[in-house]
Design a protein around this motif. Structure first.
Motif, PDB file in Angstrom:
ATOM      1  N   LEU A  85       0.579  12.653 -18.156  1.00 14.48           N
ATOM      2  CA  LEU A  85       1.510  12.500 -19.523  1.00 14.48           C
ATOM      3  C   LEU A  85       2.005  11.033 -19.676  1.00 14.48           C
ATOM      4  O   LEU A  85       2.152  10.347 -20.396  1.00 14.48           O
ATOM      5  CB  LEU A  85       2.401  13.396 -19.617  1.00 14.48           C
ATOM      6  N   ALA A  86       2.448  10.325 -18.287  1.00 12.43           N
ATOM      7  CA  ALA A  86       2.726   9.143 -18.373  1.00 12.43           C
ATOM      8  C   ALA A  86       2.981   8.583 -16.793  1.00 12.43           C
ATOM      9  O   ALA A  86       2.922   9.373 -15.923  1.00 12.43           O
ATOM     10  CB  ALA A  86       4.628   9.157 -18.938  1.00 12.43           C
ATOM     11  N   SER A  87       3.302   7.498 -16.496  1.00 17.32           N
ATOM     12  CA  SER A  87       3.474   6.783 -15.146  1.00 17.32           C
ATOM     13  C   SER A  87       4.815   6.073 -15.247  1.00 17.32           C
ATOM     14  O   SER A  87       5.424   5.444 -16.321  1.00 17.32           O
ATOM     15  CB  SER A  87       2.373   5.719 -14.938  1.00 17.32           C
ATOM     16  N   TYR A  88       5.681   6.275 -14.240  1.00 15.76           N
ATOM     17  CA  TYR A  88       6.976   5.576 -13.787  1.00 15.76           C
ATOM     18  C   TYR A  88       7.109   4.812 -12.591  1.00 15.76           C
ATOM     19  O   TYR A  88       6.250   5.010 -11.798  1.00 15.76           O
ATOM     20  CB  TYR A  88       8.101   6.645 -14.014  1.00 15.76           C
ATOM     21  N   ARG A  89       7.991   4.045 -12.459  1.00 19.34           N
ATOM     22  CA  ARG A  89       8.467   3.391 -11.205  1.00 19.34           C
ATOM     23  C   ARG A  89       9.145   4.225 -10.492  1.00 19.34           C
ATOM     24  O   ARG A  89       9.247   4.026  -9.279  1.00 19.34           O
ATOM     25  CB  ARG A  89       8.820   2.126 -11.415  1.00 19.34           C
ATOM     26  N   ALA A  90      10.269   5.042 -10.965  1.00 16.21           N
ATOM     27  CA  ALA A  90      11.119   5.698 -10.301  1.00 16.21           C
ATOM     28  C   ALA A  90      11.342   7.153 -10.772  1.00 16.21           C
ATOM     29  O   ALA A  90      10.959   7.739 -11.782  1.00 16.21           O
ATOM     30  CB  ALA A  90      12.717   5.136 -10.638  1.00 16.21           C
ATOM     31  N   GLU A  91      11.482   7.899  -9.782  1.00 19.90           N
ATOM     32  CA  GLU A  91      11.596   9.486 -10.001  1.00 19.90           C
ATOM     33  C   GLU A  91      12.657   9.741 -11.053  1.00 19.90           C
ATOM     34  O   GLU A  91      12.257  10.834 -11.941  1.00 19.90           O
ATOM     35  CB  GLU A  91      11.823  10.053  -8.745  1.00 19.90           C
ATOM     36  N   GLU A  92      13.939   9.155 -11.016  1.00 22.14           N
ATOM     37  CA  GLU A  92      14.627   9.523 -12.059  1.00 22.14           C
ATOM     38  C   GLU A  92      14.198   9.319 -13.528  1.00 22.14           C
ATOM     39  O   GLU A  92      14.615  10.162 -14.255  1.00 22.14           O
ATOM     40  CB  GLU A  92      16.082   8.923 -11.854  1.00 22.14           C
ATOM     41  N   HIS A  93      13.389   8.207 -13.527  1.00 22.14           N
ATOM     42  CA  HIS A  93      12.789   7.675 -14.823  1.00 22.14           C
ATOM     43  C   HIS A  93      11.832   9.001 -15.464  1.00 22.14           C
ATOM     44  O   HIS A  93      11.801   9.581 -16.477  1.00 22.14           O
ATOM     45  CB  HIS A  93      12.138   6.487 -15.044  1.00 22.14           C
ATOM     46  N   ALA A  94      11.158   9.483 -14.375  1.00 24.45           N
ATOM     47  CA  ALA A  94       9.762  10.428 -14.376  1.00 24.45           C
ATOM     48  C   ALA A  94      10.764  11.947 -14.782  1.00 24.45           C
ATOM     49  O   ALA A  94       9.860  12.365 -15.760  1.00 24.45           O
ATOM     50  CB  ALA A  94       9.172  10.605 -13.332  1.00 24.45           C
ATOM     51  N   ALA A  95      11.827  12.084 -14.429  1.00 23.16           N
ATOM     52  CA  ALA A  95      12.431  13.370 -14.756  1.00 23.16           C
ATOM     53  C   ALA A  95      13.130  13.365 -16.010  1.00 23.16           C
ATOM     54  O   ALA A  95      12.922  14.313 -16.763  1.00 23.16           O
ATOM     55  CB  ALA A  95      13.521  13.582 -13.561  1.00 23.16           C
ATOM     56  N   SER A  96      13.401  12.103 -16.454  1.00 24.26           N
ATOM     57  CA  SER A  96      14.068  11.791 -17.762  1.00 24.26           C
ATOM     58  C   SER A  96      12.771  12.000 -18.721  1.00 24.26           C
ATOM     59  O   SER A  96      12.889  12.738 -19.788  1.00 24.26           O
ATOM     60  CB  SER A  96      14.735  10.669 -17.845  1.00 24.26           C
ATOM     61  N   GLY A  97      11.645  11.623 -18.299  1.00 26.79           N
ATOM     62  CA  GLY A  97      10.546  11.404 -19.260  1.00 26.79           C
ATOM     63  C   GLY A  97      10.116  12.784 -19.417  1.00 26.79           C
ATOM     64  O   GLY A  97       9.709  13.214 -20.465  1.00 26.79           O
ATOM     65  N   TRP A  98       9.811  13.769 -18.382  1.00 26.61           N
ATOM     66  CA  TRP A  98       9.648  15.145 -18.463  1.00 26.61           C
ATOM     67  C   TRP A  98      10.611  15.873 -19.195  1.00 26.61           C
ATOM     68  O   TRP A  98       9.760  16.700 -19.931  1.00 26.61           O
ATOM     69  CB  TRP A  98       9.616  15.608 -16.925  1.00 26.61           C
ATOM     70  N   GLU A  99      11.741  15.718 -19.269  1.00 30.39           N
ATOM     71  CA  GLU A  99      12.586  16.415 -20.265  1.00 30.39           C
ATOM     72  C   GLU A  99      12.313  15.893 -21.447  1.00 30.39           C
ATOM     73  O   GLU A  99      12.213  16.994 -22.474  1.00 30.39           O
ATOM     74  CB  GLU A  99      14.045  16.296 -19.778  1.00 30.39           C
ATOM     75  N   SER A 100      12.147  15.028 -21.964  1.00 25.30           N
ATOM     76  CA  SER A 100      11.759  14.465 -23.232  1.00 25.30           C
ATOM     77  C   SER A 100      10.404  14.868 -23.698  1.00 25.30           C
ATOM     78  O   SER A 100      10.182  15.448 -25.003  1.00 25.30           O
ATOM     79  CB  SER A 100      11.588  12.843 -23.106  1.00 25.30           C
ATOM     80  N   LEU A 101       9.546  14.936 -22.656  1.00 27.40           N
ATOM     81  CA  LEU A 101       8.137  15.563 -23.224  1.00 27.40           C
ATOM     82  C   LEU A 101       8.223  16.919 -23.525  1.00 27.40           C
ATOM     83  O   LEU A 101       7.736  17.629 -24.462  1.00 27.40           O
ATOM     84  CB  LEU A 101       7.156  15.077 -22.177  1.00 27.40           C
ATOM     85  N   GLN A 102       8.983  17.704 -22.615  1.00 30.99           N
ATOM     86  CA  GLN A 102       9.331  19.065 -22.974  1.00 30.99           C
ATOM     87  C   GLN A 102       9.956  19.373 -24.186  1.00 30.99           C
ATOM     88  O   GLN A 102       9.459  20.356 -24.945  1.00 30.99           O
ATOM     89  CB  GLN A 102       9.792  19.757 -21.847  1.00 30.99           C
ATOM     90  N   ALA A 103      10.573  18.531 -24.515  1.00 31.59           N
ATOM     91  CA  ALA A 103      11.566  18.666 -25.888  1.00 31.59           C
ATOM     92  C   ALA A 103      10.534  18.460 -27.042  1.00 31.59           C
ATOM     93  O   ALA A 103      10.605  19.208 -27.990  1.00 31.59           O
ATOM     94  CB  ALA A 103      12.702  17.835 -25.726  1.00 31.59           C
ATOM     95  N   LEU A 104       9.629  17.440 -26.833  1.00 33.77           N
ATOM     96  CA  LEU A 104       8.535  17.024 -27.806  1.00 33.77           C
ATOM     97  C   LEU A 104       7.597  18.121 -28.008  1.00 33.77           C
ATOM     98  O   LEU A 104       7.177  18.313 -28.938  1.00 33.77           O
ATOM     99  CB  LEU A 104       7.990  15.821 -27.653  1.00 33.77           C
ATOM    100  N   PHE A 105       7.102  18.625 -27.023  1.00 33.02           N
ATOM    101  CA  PHE A 105       5.984  19.551 -26.908  1.00 33.02           C
ATOM    102  C   PHE A 105       6.410  20.835 -26.200  1.00 33.02           C
ATOM    103  O   PHE A 105       5.830  21.193 -25.137  1.00 33.02           O
ATOM    104  CB  PHE A 105       4.714  18.938 -26.260  1.00 33.02           C
ATOM    105  N   PRO A 106       7.411  21.531 -26.570  1.00 30.21           N
ATOM    106  CA  PRO A 106       7.890  22.803 -26.121  1.00 30.21           C
ATOM    107  C   PRO A 106       6.566  23.848 -25.956  1.00 30.21           C
ATOM    108  O   PRO A 106       6.656  24.680 -24.930  1.00 30.21           O
ATOM    109  CB  PRO A 106       8.952  23.541 -26.932  1.00 30.21           C
ATOM    110  N   ASP A 107       5.996  24.216 -26.796  1.00 25.27           N
ATOM    111  CA  ASP A 107       4.884  25.216 -26.996  1.00 25.27           C
ATOM    112  C   ASP A 107       3.940  24.823 -25.717  1.00 25.27           C
ATOM    113  O   ASP A 107       3.265  25.740 -25.135  1.00 25.27           O
ATOM    114  CB  ASP A 107       4.100  25.223 -28.115  1.00 25.27           C
ATOM    115  N   LEU A 108       3.548  23.640 -25.494  1.00 31.85           N
ATOM    116  CA  LEU A 108       2.505  23.244 -24.539  1.00 31.85           C
ATOM    117  C   LEU A 108       3.146  23.055 -23.267  1.00 31.85           C
ATOM    118  O   LEU A 108       2.388  23.391 -22.043  1.00 31.85           O
ATOM    119  CB  LEU A 108       1.859  21.904 -24.976  1.00 31.85           C
ATOM    120  N   LEU A 109       4.248  22.704 -22.771  1.00 38.20           N
ATOM    121  CA  LEU A 109       4.946  22.167 -21.480  1.00 38.20           C
ATOM    122  C   LEU A 109       5.918  23.125 -21.072  1.00 38.20           C
ATOM    123  O   LEU A 109       6.338  23.180 -19.954  1.00 38.20           O
ATOM    124  CB  LEU A 109       5.416  20.815 -21.626  1.00 38.20           C
TER     125      LEU A 109
END
Length: 167
Positions: A85-109
């Motif tokens: 879904l995306a690439s990040y330099r830091a794990e905390e940014h990946a965690a934040s990105g994952w939460e955002s993506l889950q909110a955008l695509f709740p049925d899929l993720l």
């Protein structure tokens, strides 16, 4: 006689009707607004902006040659599929990105697990690839990607390897 026209803003310029072009246009307008009126809000995405600028400036990577050697089962090859879904330099940014993506695509993720896999891109640095899965088949993962891309996101089918994302 000539008349002077006011400069056209990026928001008024025509954009190709593709998901990536439309998302880039919306993002450009938002970044421009933030740069002018709320520059502090850009601090938390500075790494991602730098990564995007480097990726856009770099020549396209050649497609990898197929490996004639069979995969090593001890190497942890997964039988399941995932979506990158995306690439990040830091794990905390990946965690934040994952939460955002889950909110955008709740049925899929909502029912999927997030995994991170390190990718060393040489002079461009090491990135953490955010993956979601598992999917039983590549076709099932591909269907999820189609839905994400139709909404303006980026997605690629991959294997369900990597370590679990810590929260």
């Amino acid at each position: 006689m000539t008349t002077r026209q006011e400069p056209v803003s990026p928001a008024e310029m025509p954009v190709a009707n593709t998901p990536a072009a439309l998302m880039a246009s919306r993002l450009a307008v938002d970044l421009d607004r933030r740069a002018r009126h709320d520059p502090a809000s850009l601090d938390r995405v500075e790494d991602e902006m730098r990564t995007l600028a480097l990726r856009m400036a770099a020549p396209p990577e050649p497609a990898p040659e197929p490996d004639p050697v069979a995969p090593d089962p001890a190497g942890g090859v997964s039988l399941f599929h995932a979506i990158h879904l995306a690439s990040y330099r830091a794990e905390e940014h990946a965690a934040s990105g994952w939460e955002s993506l889950q909110a955008l695509f709740p049925d899929l993720l909502a029912s999927r697990m997030a995994r991170l896999e390190e990718a060393d891109l040489g002079s461009r640095g090491v990135f953490l690839r955010l993956k979601a899965g598992p999917f039983d088949t590549a076709a099932e993962a591909g269907s999820a990607c189609v839905q994400i891309e139709a909404a303006g996101g980026w997605c690629a089918v991959t294997d369900f390897t990597g370590r679990a994302l810590s929260r």
